[in-house]
Design an enzyme around this catalytic site. Sequence first.
Site, short mmCIF file in Angstrom:
data_model
loop_
_atom_site.label_atom_id
_atom_site.label_comp_id
_atom_site.label_asym_id
_atom_site.label_seq_id
_atom_site.Cartn_x
_atom_site.Cartn_y
_atom_site.Cartn_z
N PHE A 121 48.83 40.43 22.83
CA PHE A 121 49.96 41.24 23.27
C PHE A 121 51.24 40.51 22.93
O PHE A 121 51.24 39.30 22.75
CB PHE A 121 49.88 41.47 24.79
CG PHE A 121 49.89 42.92 25.17
CD1 PHE A 121 48.96 43.81 24.67
CD2 PHE A 121 50.85 43.42 26.06
CE1 PHE A 121 48.97 45.15 25.04
CE2 PHE A 121 50.87 44.75 26.43
CZ PHE A 121 49.93 45.62 25.92
N LEU A 250 54.86 56.84 27.71
CA LEU A 250 54.55 55.55 27.10
C LEU A 250 53.47 55.61 26.02
O LEU A 250 52.47 56.29 26.16
CB LEU A 250 54.10 54.59 28.20
CG LEU A 250 54.03 53.13 27.78
CD1 LEU A 250 55.42 52.60 27.50
CD2 LEU A 250 53.37 52.31 28.86
#
Lengths: 606, 247
Positions: A121, A250
Amino acid sequence: MADYRTHEYDVLVIGAGGAGLRAAIEASAQGVSVGIVCKSLLGKAHTVMAEGGIAAAMANVDERDGWRVHFSDTMRGGQYLNNSHMAQIHAKEAPERVRELEGWGALFDRTQEGRILQRNFGGHRYPRLAHVGDRTGLEMIRTLQDHGIHQGVQVHMECTVVRLLKEGDRVIGAFGYEREKGRFLLFKAKAVVLATGGIGRAYKITSNSWEYTGDGHTLAYDAGAELIDMEFVQFHPTGMVWPPSVRGILVTEGVRGEGGILYNSENKRFMFDDIPDLYKDQTADNEDEGWRYTQGDRDARRPPELLTRDHVARCIVREIKEGRGSEHGGVYLDIAWIKERLPNAEEHIKKKLPSMYHQFKELAGIEITKEPMEVGPTTHYVMGGIRVDAETQMSNVPGLFAAGECGAGLHGANRLGGNSLSDLLVFGKRAGEHAARFAKDAKASAVNEAEVENIAIECLAPLENSEEPNGEGPFQIQYELQDLMQDLVGIVRTKKEIEEALERIQELKKRSKTVSVPGNREYNGGWHTALDLHNLLTVSEAIARAALAREESRGAHFREDFPAKSDDEAKTNVVLNKESDGDMALVRQPVVELTSEMSEIIKEMK
Amino acid sequence: MPTVTFRVWRGDSEGGDYQDYPTEVSEGMVVLDAIHDIQAQQANDLAVRWNCKAGKCGSCSAEINGQPKLMCMTRISDLPIDEPITVEPMRAFPSLRDLVTDVSWNYEVKKKIKKFKPRDPDFEDGTWNIQQEDVDRVQEFRKCIECYLCQDVCHVLREHQKHDEFIGPRFLVYAASLEMHPLDVEDRLEDLKKANGIGYCNITKCCTKVCPEHITITDNAIIPLKERVVDRYYDPIKKLLRVITGG
């Protein structure tokens, strides 16, 4: 006299997302009575939306990871404005909180060895996010919910708290209403934990639900607590942009973690053009290396799409502003291209990103396994919030604790993806534990009946005003506020625009006093919106004031008139509190000092 | 932009009626967008329950043109717009107000299902060795967003009102997610047979059809649970053995 029902608890938790549930479970485990208030139904809180994963340095995938690396990644991501003690506690305790969740029934994706799998990430040096597909938040909240209901916690669903009650300096309860009939509720409590989440509804384009109106921020501020770092609002780089009705929803960073790339209308991977110095050594300088990183090559560096969210969001805005945007005013995010590299790409995408596949297919008619998505920044998270003690999560108001998004300090100027879910667990637990301890030692208190009476009268005003022909509806004010925050205190800010925003917020504050709502108190959406306005206006003012004060660009806060970082500003946090005359006061305070060990770690990891 | 009439049920537990709201619709709009527009412009006090508006929280369940659906995932372009679009609350639950129903029964039911009970950890650090295929097996059940549309459409609950004897498809899926959990060692079969009334389900698969998460509720959750119950309580050889051994 106002009519209300009274409930009494040792610890009252306001908010039932990850942080609130974890706090309630912990407080209950300490043997005190616990009530938890949810603005919605249990299990629907915003945590359910979290997609990517929980950051915890378990080192299951890469043994080079550890709390020291996680700590320094978090500090770098926050541009060193973080409360370093919180960052240290967080990095050290996150792995245990994840393992504990597994013991309560959560199921995460696995490594070959049968351990919890971790994914890459943005801003995390090693694969660190425990996850299950792209629905980690659902797994987490359901696990906490299903565990929590057997812990003796009293749940008050669809209730909203409008004010905290105090005796002297200390918080002794809360006053609110339940949606169903609109009846008032009085909670007496020896300690209160705020876990209400964020402020996204202050903006027009947001990934946040209607609940995110800065309730905890405002409850605490009105009760005398300090707010810190409010200028730092995270605009997630990838929200949906088309069709208009889904704008802001999102699109997980996991898409980029799995190899998704960003490009503009000229088919150029623009993220390679602008890699900040702080990250140059850690970022791939060619496409092949970036791809290898996403596929687990330990010698490769991360692709620039996985730079921190603040930076990626600004690059996207630049592309759009300079005319290289996509058809509907975003840029392209493409995961379908990986079929050039992987044999079973379609299946792989559906398995790794099932809810993204579903979301685009159903809402936009796009097959992400075949065509690119259009994405643009969306208001996602507020780094700022209630200032708390790193160890106990107590604010400067005795008996008032805060955890999760409404608390502040861990993330500094910018939050790394995945650090939110771990934040909820680590500091939710601590808040619950210390609130229970506080409650055990707390003396009896008495609620001021006259104060309660006044709050009730204020709450009913919008319904009383409906007799007045000139009263405005609450939605008009909410929409105006969202427009002005989006336009004037958004991703790119200037002094002139922020000052204009502040003026208009004052104007809206006046108008909000006379809003009127038809109907009665029963599940009246207009009335609820009217009561939330005070919170939205308060946090909007706080964001604007802090943004005006910080004359530099750092993390999520970008000032066009001060585009560089300033060494002076690097050393201070902006702190806000309510003065006795009701005005918002702003002071600067030095950032929490690093211990020598921390300085060593940061130097070592540079 | 075309104008579409939304025929929205307004009322409470005492009763109510449909009201028409002409609303402008634009490309990509979902039913929840129209309901929000109506609430903001024509009926501020319209009661509607919603949260994420992305099909992830399961709050905005309703019956749209008679079909149980999430309002946030129902695109207006998929409905005939030359006639009124009917939006009403889930009918299997008591009405609270307008589009909002009392779903508290579901929360009570869940509490009565025996909670997760893990086997002893495999590793010294207190964790378990679980293979990906074990995770994948129950993944489908754990996707459930608790929208209760399956409960709404289940005739055992909706027509026969067996709320005291039958837990409904949602909680059979929940029981399946625990029973097939790789770590769980609790035994829920007796409850499933008696208190949970699994026998009431006559596998008409209505629940599967309305599930917004596309969980194959009947085939993958309910039938395997039924088989386990049958296996234990109705297998003639096992029954005989029980008689002989007195077990």
